[in-house]
Scaffold this motif. Structure first.
Motif, PDB file in Angstrom:
ATOM      1  N   HIS A 129     -34.796  15.821 -13.367  1.00 49.99           N
ATOM      2  CA  HIS A 129     -34.324  16.994 -12.621  1.00 49.99           C
ATOM      3  C   HIS A 129     -35.425  18.033 -12.401  1.00 49.99           C
ATOM      4  O   HIS A 129     -35.653  18.499 -11.272  1.00 49.99           O
ATOM      5  N   ASP A 130     -36.127  18.405 -13.475  1.00 48.99           N
ATOM      6  CA  ASP A 130     -37.157  19.441 -13.357  1.00 48.99           C
ATOM      7  C   ASP A 130     -38.314  18.977 -12.468  1.00 48.99           C
ATOM      8  O   ASP A 130     -38.855  19.769 -11.681  1.00 48.99           O
ATOM      9  N   ARG A 131     -38.690  17.721 -12.581  1.00 53.51           N
ATOM     10  CA  ARG A 131     -39.792  17.207 -11.756  1.00 53.51           C
ATOM     11  C   ARG A 131     -39.409  17.214 -10.279  1.00 53.51           C
ATOM     12  O   ARG A 131     -40.231  17.528  -9.417  1.00 53.51           O
ATOM     13  N   GLN A 132     -38.177  16.839  -9.978  1.00 57.93           N
ATOM     14  CA  GLN A 132     -37.727  16.856  -8.588  1.00 57.93           C
ATOM     15  C   GLN A 132     -37.673  18.290  -8.048  1.00 57.93           C
ATOM     16  O   GLN A 132     -38.035  18.542  -6.898  1.00 57.93           O
ATOM     17  N   LYS A 133     -37.246  19.207  -8.891  1.00 58.43           N
ATOM     18  CA  LYS A 133     -37.174  20.608  -8.477  1.00 58.43           C
ATOM     19  C   LYS A 133     -38.564  21.155  -8.184  1.00 58.43           C
ATOM     20  O   LYS A 133     -38.783  21.850  -7.179  1.00 58.43           O
ATOM     21  N   GLU A 134     -39.533  20.830  -9.038  1.00 60.77           N
ATOM     22  CA  GLU A 134     -40.920  21.282  -8.826  1.00 60.77           C
ATOM     23  C   GLU A 134     -41.508  20.685  -7.550  1.00 60.77           C
ATOM     24  O   GLU A 134     -42.334  21.316  -6.882  1.00 60.77           O
ATOM     25  N   ALA A 135     -41.095  19.453  -7.205  1.00 62.62           N
ATOM     26  CA  ALA A 135     -41.618  18.787  -6.003  1.00 62.62           C
ATOM     27  C   ALA A 135     -40.900  19.220  -4.731  1.00 62.62           C
ATOM     28  O   ALA A 135     -41.211  18.721  -3.643  1.00 62.62           O
ATOM     29  N   ALA A 140     -29.002  18.911  -4.488  1.00 60.69           N
ATOM     30  CA  ALA A 140     -27.822  18.111  -4.139  1.00 60.69           C
ATOM     31  C   ALA A 140     -28.228  16.691  -3.749  1.00 60.69           C
ATOM     32  O   ALA A 140     -27.534  15.718  -4.089  1.00 60.69           O
ATOM     33  N   PHE A 141     -29.362  16.553  -3.062  1.00 55.68           N
ATOM     34  CA  PHE A 141     -29.852  15.221  -2.707  1.00 55.68           C
ATOM     35  C   PHE A 141     -30.236  14.445  -3.970  1.00 55.68           C
ATOM     36  O   PHE A 141     -29.878  13.277  -4.133  1.00 55.68           O
ATOM     37  N   GLY A 142     -30.977  15.100  -4.869  1.00 51.31           N
ATOM     38  CA  GLY A 142     -31.373  14.436  -6.112  1.00 51.31           C
ATOM     39  C   GLY A 142     -30.175  14.024  -6.936  1.00 51.31           C
ATOM     40  O   GLY A 142     -30.147  12.922  -7.509  1.00 51.31           O
ATOM     41  N   ALA A 143     -29.151  14.885  -6.995  1.00 52.52           N
ATOM     42  CA  ALA A 143     -27.941  14.551  -7.748  1.00 52.52           C
ATOM     43  C   ALA A 143     -27.218  13.364  -7.128  1.00 52.52           C
ATOM     44  O   ALA A 143     -26.721  12.486  -7.835  1.00 52.52           O
ATOM     45  N   ALA A 144     -27.174  13.313  -5.800  1.00 50.42           N
ATOM     46  CA  ALA A 144     -26.485  12.217  -5.108  1.00 50.42           C
ATOM     47  C   ALA A 144     -27.164  10.881  -5.397  1.00 50.42           C
ATOM     48  O   ALA A 144     -26.487   9.869  -5.651  1.00 50.42           O
ATOM     49  N   THR A 388     -23.418  15.843 -11.553  1.00 47.78           N
ATOM     50  CA  THR A 388     -23.466  17.232 -11.065  1.00 47.78           C
ATOM     51  C   THR A 388     -23.772  18.195 -12.211  1.00 47.78           C
ATOM     52  O   THR A 388     -24.460  19.200 -12.014  1.00 47.78           O
ATOM     53  N   GLY A 389     -23.282  17.855 -13.400  1.00 47.86           N
ATOM     54  CA  GLY A 389     -23.522  18.727 -14.544  1.00 47.86           C
ATOM     55  C   GLY A 389     -24.997  18.832 -14.905  1.00 47.86           C
ATOM     56  O   GLY A 389     -25.524  19.929 -15.109  1.00 47.86           O
ATOM     57  N   VAL A 390     -25.698  17.695 -14.966  1.00 48.09           N
ATOM     58  CA  VAL A 390     -27.113  17.724 -15.352  1.00 48.09           C
ATOM     59  C   VAL A 390     -27.989  18.302 -14.236  1.00 48.09           C
ATOM     60  O   VAL A 390     -29.102  18.758 -14.501  1.00 48.09           O
ATOM     61  N   SER A 391     -27.485  18.274 -12.984  1.00 50.28           N
ATOM     62  CA  SER A 391     -28.278  18.785 -11.859  1.00 50.28           C
ATOM     63  C   SER A 391     -27.975  20.240 -11.537  1.00 50.28           C
ATOM     64  O   SER A 391     -28.685  20.857 -10.736  1.00 50.28           O
ATOM     65  N   GLY A 392     -26.906  20.781 -12.119  1.00 50.44           N
ATOM     66  CA  GLY A 392     -26.576  22.179 -11.883  1.00 50.44           C
ATOM     67  C   GLY A 392     -26.070  22.471 -10.478  1.00 50.44           C
ATOM     68  O   GLY A 392     -26.240  23.580  -9.966  1.00 50.44           O
ATOM     69  N   VAL A 393     -25.451  21.483  -9.820  1.00 50.41           N
ATOM     70  CA  VAL A 393     -24.895  21.685  -8.486  1.00 50.41           C
ATOM     71  C   VAL A 393     -23.398  21.408  -8.537  1.00 50.41           C
ATOM     72  O   VAL A 393     -22.900  20.776  -9.470  1.00 50.41           O
ATOM     73  N   SER A 394     -22.677  21.892  -7.519  1.00 47.22           N
ATOM     74  CA  SER A 394     -21.232  21.707  -7.499  1.00 47.22           C
ATOM     75  C   SER A 394     -20.860  20.370  -6.860  1.00 47.22           C
ATOM     76  O   SER A 394     -21.641  19.783  -6.108  1.00 47.22           O
ATOM     77  N   ILE A 395     -19.645  19.931  -7.155  1.00 47.65           N
ATOM     78  CA  ILE A 395     -19.144  18.689  -6.555  1.00 47.65           C
ATOM     79  C   ILE A 395     -19.070  18.830  -5.038  1.00 47.65           C
ATOM     80  O   ILE A 395     -19.365  17.889  -4.294  1.00 47.65           O
ATOM     81  N   GLU A 396     -18.681  20.019  -4.566  1.00 47.29           N
ATOM     82  CA  GLU A 396     -18.576  20.251  -3.122  1.00 47.29           C
ATOM     83  C   GLU A 396     -19.922  20.087  -2.431  1.00 47.29           C
ATOM     84  O   GLU A 396     -19.990  19.646  -1.277  1.00 47.29           O
ATOM     85  N   GLN A 397     -21.005  20.437  -3.107  1.00 45.57           N
ATOM     86  CA  GLN A 397     -22.338  20.261  -2.531  1.00 45.57           C
ATOM     87  C   GLN A 397     -22.770  18.800  -2.503  1.00 45.57           C
ATOM     88  O   GLN A 397     -23.471  18.363  -1.584  1.00 45.57           O
ATOM     89  N   VAL A 398     -22.366  18.039  -3.511  1.00 49.17           N
ATOM     90  CA  VAL A 398     -22.863  16.673  -3.673  1.00 49.17           C
ATOM     91  C   VAL A 398     -22.081  15.657  -2.847  1.00 49.17           C
ATOM     92  O   VAL A 398     -22.670  14.726  -2.289  1.00 49.17           O
ATOM     93  N   VAL A 399     -20.761  15.826  -2.755  1.00 47.62           N
ATOM     94  CA  VAL A 399     -19.923  14.801  -2.115  1.00 47.62           C
ATOM     95  C   VAL A 399     -20.381  14.464  -0.694  1.00 47.62           C
ATOM     96  O   VAL A 399     -20.483  13.279  -0.343  1.00 47.62           O
TER      97      VAL A 399
END
Length: 435
Positions: A129-135, A140-144, A388-399
């Motif tokens: 998660h942190d590496r993707q955020k830094e890049a 939401a894309f990473g979580a999906a 979604t929990g480990v990525s800190g995004v909502s289900i509405e964003q990811v679905v």
């Protein structure tokens, strides 16, 4: 009282309890008892359902389930996830959107080792998660990508889903099921990577720097002990060196030794691992016991045969019947986890598939793949909530981001259903299918 009436009582009580918030295992047991009371005197119904619940878990092959849970829990805290992520980075680091593809490869490897899609989504998702955020990746894309790829390890052995299905289906060869899972599991990862590639190219997500040969060898050697677990356990089971239960015991010993070598588990962490294993085992075994009681009630009242006759009479075409089965399985997967779904629907749908000429190993792969898709779908997708929990995004964003992956995996499910060679090719080549 007819079988269809019994089915209405059984499933009506079950779903009523389920939607009222009663745990699945309790819902299964109560529904079975209510239905049994409609056909038998109270004393007989209580005795027989209780006896069948006990018989349902009195099985040597089922000993593999708690042992594989133990091994998977050890791996979750044993430092293996980081080594597999590093290996995946080396393997796909030069592809555009490398971190997304790394997520898929690492989930496939770790999921097959741990036997848990939820554990894979949590371990690999939190690691990347942190590496993707830094890049600059969209969270939401990473979580999906993480959510869609985490269940792939449930198809690739060693997997408890295949062991549970083998037991419920009447002793279908575990070795054949293990071999049958490789091609669908790998194809699942490839489909997700192909879809992710389209989006990563469009967003311009970067490649990673080139890794030197010496560094690549070092990373591979660090991950090799974990990868050897698959070779030792699956190879031993497939070639008849030991049973699935004995292989699970070897997996526990192997992962314990590995965690000691890595010095990644303290005494307090080990006690926590044991506690989580006992709790998870208790939940799974009670679920299996309750489903065994329900299966007996279904068999006694003739529900599977009645459903088979009804469904086959609705359509003359094998294709239409199979499509109806897939719709049912995908719908079930939206609100039920993989283990209870296998326990409940195998006795109902396996006879239908056999009437249509499907090999039980082939049907097992179709069932498990459909349930893998279900773990990523709302409203009760376990992997969806963890991802979604480990990525800190909502289900509405990811679905919305999950819809392309869902579509691709449904197409894969159709391919696995209508092209038996995708699942039966390997076990047939190795002579594991019963004549």
């Amino acid at each position: 009282m007819g079988a269809l009436t019994a089915a209405a009582i059984l499933f009506g009580a079950f779903f009523l309890l389920l939607f009222a918030g009663v745990p699945i295992s309790v819902s299964l047991g109560v529904a079975a008892m209510v239905t049994a009371l409609m056909f038998l005197p109270a004393g007989d119904a209580t005795y027989v359902v209780g006896q069948q619940m006990n018989v349902g878990i009195e099985s040597f092959p089922l000993l593999a389930v708690p042992l594989f849970i133990f091994a998977g829990t050890i791996m979750n805290t044993g430092g293996i996830a980081r080594r597999l992520v590093d290996l995946a980075l080396v393997a796909v680091g030069r592809v555009p959107g490398a971190l997304a593809h790394t997520n898929v490869v690492a989930n496939t490897l770790f999921g097959s080792l741990s036997g848990s899609a939820v554990a894979s989504a949590a371990a690999i998702g939190s690691t990347l998660h942190d590496r993707q955020k830094e890049a600059g990746y969209d969270p939401a894309f990473g979580a999906a990508v993480n959510i869609a790829s985490a269940p792939s390890g449930l198809l690739i052995p060693p997997t408890t889903a295949a062991i549970v299905y083998s037991t419920v289906a009447g002793g279908v060869s575990v070795s054949a099921l293990f071999m049958a899972g490789y091609v669908p599991g790998i194809l699942m990862g490839i489909v997700i990577m192909a879809i992710a590639y389209v989006f990563t190219r469009r967003q311009g997500y970067p490649k990673l720097g080139r890794v030197g040969a010496a560094e690549a060898v070092r990373v591979f050697l660090r991950a090799l002990p974990g990868l050897l677990l698959i070779v030792v356990v699956v190879g031993g089971i497939v070639f008849g060196v030991f049973t699935a239960t004995e292989g699970a015991g070897i997996a526990v010993l192997y992962t314990l030794v590995l965690s000691l070598v890595y010095r990644s588990m303290s005494w307090s962490a080990f006690k926590d691992v044991v506690t989580r294993t006992v709790v998870a085992t208790g939940i799974v075994m009670f679920l299996i016991a309750a489903s065994a009681g329900m299966s007996w009630v279904m068999a006694y009242t003739g529900i599977p045969g009645a459903i088979t006759d009804t469904l086959l009479s609705m359509a003359d075409s094998k294709v239409v019947v199979l499509l109806l089965m897939l719709v049912v399985l995908l719908a079930v997967g939206t609100f039920m986890d993989i283990t209870p779904a296998i326990l409940i629907f195998t006795p109902i749908l396996l006879p239908i598939s056999e009437e249509l000429g499907m090999d039980p190993v082939h049907f097992g792969m179709v069932l498990i793949l459909a349930m893998c898709i279900g773990t990523m779908t709302p409203p009760v997708g376990s992997v969806l909530f963890v991802g979604t929990g480990v990525s800190g995004v909502s289900i509405e964003q990811v679905v919305p981001r999950l819809l392309p992956y869902f579509a691709g995996l449904v197409l894969l499910l159709l391919a696995v259903t209508f092209i038996p060679e995708l699942s039966l090719g390997l076990p047939e080549m190795m002579g594991l299918l019963e004549e």
